[in-house]
Scaffold this motif. Structure first.
Motif, PDB file in Angstrom:
ATOM      1  N   PHE A 190      15.278  11.930  -4.886  1.00 19.83           N
ATOM      2  CA  PHE A 190      13.876  12.297  -4.611  1.00 19.83           C
ATOM      3  C   PHE A 190      13.706  12.738  -3.159  1.00 19.83           C
ATOM      4  CE2 PHE A 190      13.432   9.214  -8.113  1.00 19.83           C
ATOM      5  CZ  PHE A 190      12.626   9.943  -8.990  1.00 19.83           C
ATOM      6  N   PRO A 191      12.839  13.731  -2.925  1.00 20.17           N
ATOM      7  CA  PRO A 191      12.636  14.216  -1.547  1.00 20.17           C
ATOM      8  C   PRO A 191      11.774  13.293  -0.690  1.00 20.17           C
ATOM      9  CG  PRO A 191      11.228  15.447  -3.066  1.00 20.17           C
ATOM     10  CD  PRO A 191      12.106  14.545  -3.906  1.00 20.17           C
ATOM     11  N   ASP A 192      10.826  12.562  -1.315  1.00 15.66           N
ATOM     12  CA  ASP A 192       9.951  11.688  -0.517  1.00 15.66           C
ATOM     13  C   ASP A 192       9.286  10.621  -1.387  1.00 15.66           C
ATOM     14  OD1 ASP A 192       7.924  13.077  -1.860  1.00 15.66           O
ATOM     15  OD2 ASP A 192       7.795  14.573  -0.261  1.00 15.66           O
ATOM     16  N   VAL A 193       8.564   9.706  -0.733  1.00 19.46           N
ATOM     17  CA  VAL A 193       7.954   8.567  -1.424  1.00 19.46           C
ATOM     18  C   VAL A 193       6.923   9.051  -2.450  1.00 19.46           C
ATOM     19  CG1 VAL A 193       6.583   6.474  -1.129  1.00 19.46           C
ATOM     20  CG2 VAL A 193       8.298   7.088   0.585  1.00 19.46           C
ATOM     21  N   GLU A 194       6.160  10.067  -2.072  1.00 22.31           N
ATOM     22  CA  GLU A 194       5.130  10.576  -2.957  1.00 22.31           C
ATOM     23  C   GLU A 194       5.737  11.037  -4.290  1.00 22.31           C
ATOM     24  OE1 GLU A 194       2.571  13.288  -0.891  1.00 22.31           O
ATOM     25  OE2 GLU A 194       1.617  13.882  -2.774  1.00 22.31           O
ATOM     26  N   GLY A 252       0.864  -1.194   0.000  1.00 18.00           N
ATOM     27  CA  GLY A 252       0.000   0.000   0.000  1.00 18.00           C
ATOM     28  C   GLY A 252       0.892   1.232   0.000  1.00 18.00           C
ATOM     29  N   PRO A 253       0.537   2.262  -0.769  1.00 20.52           N
ATOM     30  CA  PRO A 253       1.427   3.408  -0.996  1.00 20.52           C
ATOM     31  C   PRO A 253       1.759   4.195   0.266  1.00 20.52           C
ATOM     32  CG  PRO A 253      -0.777   3.834  -1.885  1.00 20.52           C
ATOM     33  CD  PRO A 253      -0.735   2.388  -1.512  1.00 20.52           C
ATOM     34  N   LEU A 254       0.878   4.173   1.275  1.00 19.51           N
ATOM     35  CA  LEU A 254       1.109   4.997   2.460  1.00 19.51           C
ATOM     36  C   LEU A 254       2.030   4.325   3.471  1.00 19.51           C
ATOM     37  CD1 LEU A 254      -2.518   6.376   2.860  1.00 19.51           C
ATOM     38  CD2 LEU A 254      -0.546   7.432   1.729  1.00 19.51           C
ATOM     39  N   SER A 255       2.325   3.032   3.262  1.00 23.83           N
ATOM     40  CA  SER A 255       3.152   2.319   4.241  1.00 23.83           C
ATOM     41  C   SER A 255       4.620   2.232   3.829  1.00 23.83           C
ATOM     42  CB  SER A 255       2.637   0.885   4.434  1.00 23.83           C
ATOM     43  OG  SER A 255       1.249   0.872   4.571  1.00 23.83           O
TER      44      SER A 255
END
Lengths: 195, 195
Positions: free
Chosen positions: A56-60, A32-35
């Motif tokens: 990249f700065p973050d997962v998003e 799941g993308p949020l984990s």
């Protein structure tokens, strides 16, 4: 001729970037993308966290870059299909078939948490790609209508919307065979009426 | 024969309920669904707040009841169109035309805050209505295929998905004339192929 040093660096950076996108998409699909965390991504790619943050700065941001690469890939594929076919009617058919199959295959994504995550936030990006697609199909429809391979009693922009809307049903069809039947029916709507 | 007292009460309750739904939808369209209060609704309908609370617990419940009534109204309209036409091919055409025009007209709602509000929360309700619609169209397609008014080389369930998906483009079309052209093209896909 050996590559220049700069080119080698460039190629390496692209490889690392691609590996980051692939690993992140795999983790997001699995957990799941949020984990997903930056540490997990760095570990899966086999690079340090500090290196990852240089990309990249973050997962998003990674997930959006992955999505953009996917969409660009699909458009490139459609362009390639278009350019290797000659007759206007056949070109239109080949591109619509490729589009229907891509729509069918990416169905999986849309129904997952990852799909929901991407679509809530990349409205502009998707709208731009959709415009590009619409433009490509409309050119093919116009070309086909010009030689009698498509009906010319409907404005090409409307015929294009019809095609894309009808083929969107490919998302919910169970098999490639059903997608091809959908294509047959959709193309029957595009052909000049035979009274 | 004069109405029984109970029937009079029932009719009165239905009228009040309808007035509540209409007033709430109007307020929600005007102010946005999240800004409407129970007091504003009571005032617009011309009843007391206490009376309003006997009908509905909150604004959200009213908006969902309004949406359910809209959808039921659309389905009733399609059923009526179906039942006043005789030949299977003509029935299918008439129902699809009515569906396309309804889709075109309710386009306004989908793009508003009210539309977004309703769709985020009434997934089940909509899915049920869509199933009902799919079932109705599939029966008409099967009937039409049986007498040669629709192609029989495609499973009726797939032909139905094609129809509904293609006509969904009516949402984004600028005029009723364009919607009718979309219908013409969609129906051309449904007819038996003429080789």
């Amino acid at each position: 001729m050996p590559k220049l040093w700069n080119e080698t660096i460039e190629a390496h950076r692209r490889d690392v970037r691609d590996a980051i996108l692939d690993s992140t998409a795999a983790l997001a699909t699995e957990k799941g993308p949020l984990s997903v965390t930056m540490s997990q991504i760095a570990e899966k790619v086999g690079i340090g966290r500090a290196t990852l943050y240089k990309y990249f700065p973050d997962v998003e941001a990674i997930l959006h870059a992955w999505h953009a690469r996917e969409i660009a890939g699909h458009l490139a594929q459609l362009t390639e299909v278009r350019d290797r076919t000659d007759r206007p009617g056949a070109r239109l058919e080949a591109v619509l078939e490729a589009y229907a199959l891509i729509t069918h295959e990416s169905h999986g994504h849309h129904d997952t948490d990852l799909g929901a995550f991407l679509h809530q936030d990349s409205g502009n990006h998707l709208a731009h790609a959709h415009q590009h697609l619409h433009h490509m199909i409309q050119e093919l429809v116009t070309e086909a209508a010009g030689v009698g391979d498509a009906r010319d009693d409907i404005p090409p922009a409307e015929l294009t919307r019809y095609c894309l809307s009808a083929l969107a049903a490919a998302r919910t069809l169970p098999s490639d065979a059903a997608v091809r039947r959908l294509l047959t029916v959709t193309l029957a709507g595009v052909r000049p009426p035979q009274n």
